[in-house]
Structures are given as structure tokens and as C-alpha cells.
Design a protein around this motif. Sequence first.
Motif, mmCIF file in Angstrom:
data_model
loop_
_atom_site.group_PDB
_atom_site.id
_atom_site.type_symbol
_atom_site.label_atom_id
_atom_site.label_comp_id
_atom_site.label_asym_id
_atom_site.label_seq_id
_atom_site.Cartn_x
_atom_site.Cartn_y
_atom_site.Cartn_z
ATOM 1 N N ASP A 191 0.834 -1.196 0.000
ATOM 2 C CA ASP A 191 0.000 0.000 0.000
ATOM 3 C C ASP A 191 0.872 1.251 0.000
ATOM 4 O OD1 ASP A 191 0.979 -0.073 2.560
ATOM 5 O OD2 ASP A 191 -0.956 -0.357 3.533
ATOM 6 N N THR A 215 -1.341 -5.021 -10.141
ATOM 7 C CA THR A 215 -2.557 -5.002 -10.956
ATOM 8 C C THR A 215 -3.857 -5.155 -10.185
ATOM 9 O OG1 THR A 215 -2.350 -7.385 -11.351
ATOM 10 C CG2 THR A 215 -1.336 -5.900 -12.969
ATOM 11 N N THR A 216 -3.863 -5.806 -9.031
ATOM 12 C CA THR A 216 -5.107 -6.206 -8.393
ATOM 13 C C THR A 216 -5.342 -5.433 -7.100
ATOM 14 O OG1 THR A 216 -4.839 -8.441 -9.285
ATOM 15 C CG2 THR A 216 -6.434 -8.155 -7.501
ATOM 16 N N ALA A 217 -6.500 -4.778 -6.993
ATOM 17 C CA ALA A 217 -6.882 -4.093 -5.764
ATOM 18 C C ALA A 217 -7.317 -5.118 -4.723
ATOM 19 C CB ALA A 217 -7.999 -3.101 -6.038
ATOM 20 N N VAL A 218 -6.945 -4.912 -3.480
ATOM 21 C CA VAL A 218 -7.333 -5.808 -2.387
ATOM 22 C C VAL A 218 -8.667 -5.334 -1.830
ATOM 23 C CG1 VAL A 218 -6.673 -6.758 -0.160
ATOM 24 C CG2 VAL A 218 -4.909 -6.254 -1.868
ATOM 25 N N GLN A 233 -9.545 -2.933 1.462
ATOM 26 C CA GLN A 233 -8.275 -2.387 1.954
ATOM 27 C C GLN A 233 -7.834 -1.284 0.998
ATOM 28 O OE1 GLN A 233 -5.281 -5.268 3.261
ATOM 29 N NE2 GLN A 233 -6.815 -6.871 3.285
ATOM 30 N N PRO A 234 -8.383 -0.085 1.163
ATOM 31 C CA PRO A 234 -8.103 1.013 0.236
ATOM 32 C C PRO A 234 -6.600 1.281 0.086
ATOM 33 C CG PRO A 234 -9.875 1.586 1.740
ATOM 34 C CD PRO A 234 -9.298 0.299 2.241
ATOM 35 N N GLY A 235 -6.173 1.431 -1.160
ATOM 36 C CA GLY A 235 -4.780 1.743 -1.456
ATOM 37 C C GLY A 235 -3.870 0.540 -1.550
ATOM 38 N N ARG A 236 -4.326 -0.611 -1.124
ATOM 39 C CA ARG A 236 -3.479 -1.810 -1.165
ATOM 40 C C ARG A 236 -3.737 -2.573 -2.454
ATOM 41 N NH1 ARG A 236 -2.583 -5.385 4.090
ATOM 42 N NH2 ARG A 236 -1.376 -3.486 4.489
ATOM 43 N N ARG A 237 -2.644 -2.937 -3.126
ATOM 44 C CA ARG A 237 -2.734 -3.692 -4.368
ATOM 45 C C ARG A 237 -1.757 -4.864 -4.305
ATOM 46 N NH1 ARG A 237 -5.688 -0.737 -7.908
ATOM 47 N NH2 ARG A 237 -5.106 -2.070 -9.679
#
Length: 508
Positions: free
Chosen positions: A104, A114-117, A120-124
Amino acid sequence: MFRIKQGLLLATALLAGQAHAVVLGVRDQGQALIFPYYNVQAGNTTLLQLANNSDHGKVVQLRVAEGQIGETALVFNLYLAGRDSWSGAIAADTPDGGAVLLSDDASCVIPALTTAVPNQPGRRLQELRIDDKPDADPAREREGWVEAIEIAAIAPDTMTDRHVGNVAAVPRYCAGLAAAWTAPGGYWANQPLRDLVNPRGGISGYAAVINVAAGTFFGAAAVPLDEFRIDPADSPRGTTASVVRHFVPSARQLLTLADTVSDPDERSVVARVVADNRSFELSYPLERAVDAVSAVLTASEIAADFDTRRDIGATSSFVQVFPTKRFYTNPALLPPGTTTPLPPFRAMYNAQAPFSVIEREWLLITDREGGIVADSGGVQFGGCEASVRHPATALAVTMPGGNPPDALLGTRFHGPMSQVCGGGNGEPLYMAGQVTLKLGRPTFGNGPIALRPSREGLRLAGLPVIALRLVNYVNASAQQGVLANYSAVATPSASVQCVDGTGEACVP
């Protein structure tokens, strides 16, 4: 075969420090970093942190290498402002699947994760995957190491410097960096070196294998290499971009440990090492540039204490990473038709059966007083000599007195030291003392285990290795109903010797 003359050795020693040369960094900083170990087995997660200790912005390539042979599982560029740092974690994808890298951190990453978690905003995150082999066993990505190479410094007060957030009152703009690679309007699409100058060094890093449920924390600094890509004519450093190679990396196009440069105008690469307690500068042909990196990592012996006493729940594991091994043993990276490994390694990598070949290393085991651990069968020194066997992969984890492997690591690359002395009827090792791995000692009458000769005719005995000793203690009496773990990591001591073509010492 020849014996190196003492005069040549002394002359070479006197030349030390006169040329630019790849060298182990001091105070944990350099132009390139090797994070020695990541592990997501047995409930572990590995945290990574990389810091730019300079006021200048930097471009750093980060590569995740799987442990079987060191193939690329993920690679991307980090664009860091001055004094900026990046952090991420490598975690298990599923209990029996592969691994992912997630972060994040706001520092700019290209290609982006590439993938949003969810939630969990901002974490990829990004799945680790060996791109050239989509059907590869996902377990390959669950252990390995990480490399970071500084590609370039960012020239001050440029568009790129503003995008990375290195200009006061100008917010970071990662989308602008991504757009710079997009043709036709992107400025890096046609001018990939714009706003960049040669590397200046000063990056550092740290990795920690953490198991929250078990309460263990194994943390260690990354091993730095300095003067990794250097142009002596670039004075003051960072004036030109003569050794900058800047592109969007992939598994097929990236910088590796074989891309060290001591002088772009010369057809040789130089390594600065200490062998036999003397400083040397060893030069290698440009087509063997990886030998310069191997030289600064080579150890004839590594030694560290261990503890396996059952009454205090002690366990010890030795991690050995051979980060340049693939350039000597992987047929895909060797000249066509090559069927034997290049020195100093002795076994070719077999992609179809990677665990079918076993590596053997001699070891010396002493107790804490330097005494004999078990009946050594006539060995004439204080200690017990035997051998340890482990898979001939780029990563090995050996455990004194341990078979099955350390439950805290759950490694696939296990090699036990449980049988010592007296051949096959040796005694199990459940005690404390010191282990010395003799990486330069030949086995079964083979020739010396040594790197290929430098242009000066010098060879370093041993293997290019980064090693860690991991130890954990269990306190069953911390307080009623509570078990307490105390875990620690140490870097083993290391020494390296110079030998001639017959395996004899360079200086009698």
C-alpha cells in the motif's frame, strides 16, 4: 597448471583501491541489494523495505527470484524521491498455492501492481509467476530471494523529479510517469534516458520473515553491492547517463547480477575482494561479468553458532542462497550445447527433476569449547568432520540435528546435518556449538572448488553465497499458560582463499 608467484600476488595487492570495482557495500548501502531470503511456507509472511538514503530521486529495479534456480517471479521499477522508501510484503496466495506481493506504499511502481485488495483502500497485489512457464509448480514461488538494482539517479528539477515528488510543494504524480512510457506523446517512449543520470548509490534494504501465529520474527539487512555500474569518466558522478539502461522490465528484459560494469569503454569488469587477509582487484572479461559479482560473494568457509538443545526448545537453521548460480548451471543461460556446469559449481540444473541432484558440502562441528562433538575417527584437530547434503538448487536450508525440516520454515530445500562423524552410523546432533561449512573443499577426489581464473590468473576457492543463521528458543515458563518465542538472525562469519590451478594456496 601453474603456481601463482608471490610477487604477482603482492603487486596485485598493492594495486587495490586504484580502479573502480564492484565491491561489497559498507554500512549496508550500495547500488545493488540482495535480500537473502523470503518465505511464505508454514504460515510465514515476508516483509520488505527498501530505502533511498540520498537526496536525489532514484530508479530502482526490484526482482523477486524463486529459490529453485533463481528465475524471475516478478520484476518492476520503483521510482523513489530523495529520502523516500518503499515497503511491501510477500505472502501466500492460498495455503497450497503460490505467492503474491502486496503493497500500500505510495511510491511509484511500473508496471503497477494489478489487483486491488477488497476492503483495503490503497493496497494492491501482484501474483508471483514464472512468466515463461505458466504451468510451473506454484510452490516454486513460495521461497526465494529478492534483488534490487539502482538503474539511475533522477536529475534535479526535471519533469521526472517533479513526478516522483522530489520537488517541494509538488505532489507525487505516478500517472505522469506511466504516461511517459506511452507512445506517441510519452517522453520515455523515444527518449528512455531523459531526466536520468548514472547511479549514485546509497540504497539499503531489510527483509523479515514473520509468523504472527507462531510469534517468530527473522529479520536481516540486504547484502549491498557498491560500484555495481560505474563509469570512471563520469565526474562528478551523476553528470552523464553512460551506464543507464532504462526500460519497462519483464522476465525477458531486465537488469541482472550479470550486468555489472566497471568502465563502459573497457572490455573487462573488476572486483575488489579480500582473500587470505590481503586486498586484491581481480579483472574478468566483459562476457564473464557475472564472475566479478561471484568473486565478491565467494566464501571458502562460513561459520556460525547453533543451538538444538531440546530442554529450551531450541532450533537452528542455516540458509544458503547462491544468487549467481543460474548463470553457471542453467542450460537456458549457458552457451548452446553446454552440458556441464561452469566452475565453481558441480551440478547442472535439471528443470524436469530439480531435486534429483544432491549437493554435498564438508562441515566441521565443534562444541562451545572447541572440543570434539563425537568420535571423529582419527581426525587430527579439535572437532568432528562430516558432510551435509542438500538439493543442488539455488537455495538450501540445512538444519543441525533436524530431519524433518524446521517446522517454523517448512522449507522445500531442506538438507539435514543429523548424521555426523563415523560415516553412516554417526550420532544425532542435539546440542550447541559451531558449524563451519567448508565450501572450498573438494569431494571424492574432484578438483578444487574455485571460481574461474581472473585475468591475473587468480582463483578464489569456494562458492558465491549469502548465508544466514536462524535460531529460535521456546520459553515454556514465561508465565502460566504462555509460551514465548525468542528468534534471531545472524550473518555467519566468512573467509576466502586464493588457489592456483592445482588447488594449492597461491602463497605457500
